[in-house]
Design a protein around this motif. Structure first.
Motif: not given
Ligand SMILES: *Cc1c(COP(=O)(O)O)cnc(C)c1O
Length: 345
Positions: A8, A11, A16, A42, A221, A224-225, A227
């Motif tokens: 991970t 983001h 990414f 998301s 931002y 938060t995707a 991930i």
């Protein structure tokens, strides 16, 4: 599984960013669209539905909604909550809605039309013929739920003139649940930009989400995707491309017809008439005198095969069998037919 287990990263990590761009491009190919605003929202498929509604339907909008199953019903509910004036076009559960009926309902003017392309509650595929033209003539948007049809049933979004659509990852894309592939064309984005009010959901506001997903906007931002889910979706979409989208549609069609034929020999008849069937979901009528829930329970406990029952007016009357992704193949179907045959005897 290995894609989900990749490390991970942050983001906002440029690495990414590359994954996001590749995923968006793969989604465009899968939707068959050139829409720049293409991304996985998301949220699960239902979140894609809410995103569609809050961005493209403003309070007071007149919206024609086709309702011939659970997912059309849900959309009518979501549109009403958004303050739309909903014009329902109800159809029998188990049949497609004749496009002329939807077009007639648009005659008095409309701001948007919504249909479910693959109605998972009944196994019916909704034809889109003529809908885009009817919408364009009246400066309205054509909005579509293609959760169950994406990558399982022929669908060319741009050719069909669809302005915005959403899907889910866990149906024919064969990925875990958690993201909603989403796309919106220029007409839809123009309507969003021209709105006087702001979408009522901050989280699903596409203008804000695109500030993060659209690389050229600089990736500000927003949230938060998830991930690892994006890794998984990218991998699932690569697998679709490896097989070939059309080959995948054909595999689903063949698997559907093979299962239909085998179940017909057990006396199980498909709910959808010829020409209206949704390949990824085969719904068959439960024979008279059979306790359908007991059969499903034994299928699951003794044979480890899960099928679904009917919903709404079809509860207790049909079985719904997924023919999606890796399930659209001979081996799982052979096991199902054998087990069902034994239980029905
Ligand atoms: C599954 C499904 C949804 C909802 O998706 P979730 O991922 O369960 O939120 C919406 N529309 C259709 C047609 C579906 O089959």
């Amino acid at each position: 599984i290995w894609a989900l287990a990749l490390p991970t990263v942050c983001h906002l990590d440029p690495v990414f960013g590359e994954v996001m761009d590749e995923t968006a491009e793969l989604l465009r190919r899968t939707f068959r669209t050139a829409n720049r605003a293409t991304l996985p929202v998301s949220a699960t498929g239902s979140g894609g539905m809410d995103a569609l509604v809050v961005n493209f339907v403003a309070p007071g909008d007149r919206v024609v909604v086709g309702v011939n199953g659970l997912f059309g019903e849900r959309m009518a509910d979501a549109m009403e909550r958004a303050g739309a004036h909903v014009v329902r076009v109800d159809g029998e559960w188990g049949r497609a809605i004749p496009p002329e009926r939807l077009i007639d309902a648009a005659a008095d003017g409309l701001d948007a039309m919504f249909v479910v392309h693959g109605e998972t509650s009944t196994g019916v595929c909704q034809p889109l013929d003529g809908l885009a033209e009817a919408c364009r003539e009246r400066d309205a948007l054509l909005l579509v739920d293609c959760v169950t049809s994406l990558a399982g049933q022929p669908l060319d979004l741009d050719a069909a003139g669809v302005d915005a659509a959403f899907s889910g990852t866990q149906k024919c894309l064969n990925c875990p649940p958690g993201l909603a592939p989403f796309t919106a064309g220029e007409r839809a984005i123009a309507k969003l930009r021209a709105r006087e009010d702001r979408p009522r959901s901050w989280y699903f506001d596409l203008s804000l989400v695109l500030g993060y997903w659209d690389g050229e906007s600089g990736r500000a931002y927003h949230h938060t995707a998830p991930i690892n889910m994006v890794y998984a979706l990218r991998e699932a979409l690569r697998i679709v491309q490896e097989e070939g989208l059309e080959a995948r549609w054909e595999r689903h069609a063949r698997a559907h017809e093979a299962l239909r034929a085998a179940l017909a020999e057990l006396g199980l008849e498909r709910l959808a008439p010829d020409g209206e069937q949704l390949h990824p979901l085969l719904a068959v009528r439960v024979p008279e005198g059979v306790d359908e829930a007991a059969v499903r329970r034994r299928l699951l406990l003794e044979h480890h095969i899960e099928i679904s029952g009917g919903l709404g007016p079809l509860a207790g009357r049909i079985w719904r069998i997924g023919v999606m992704g890796i399930g659209a193949a001979e081996e799982p179907q052979r096991r199902l037919v054998e087990a069902l045959g034994t239980l029905l005897e």
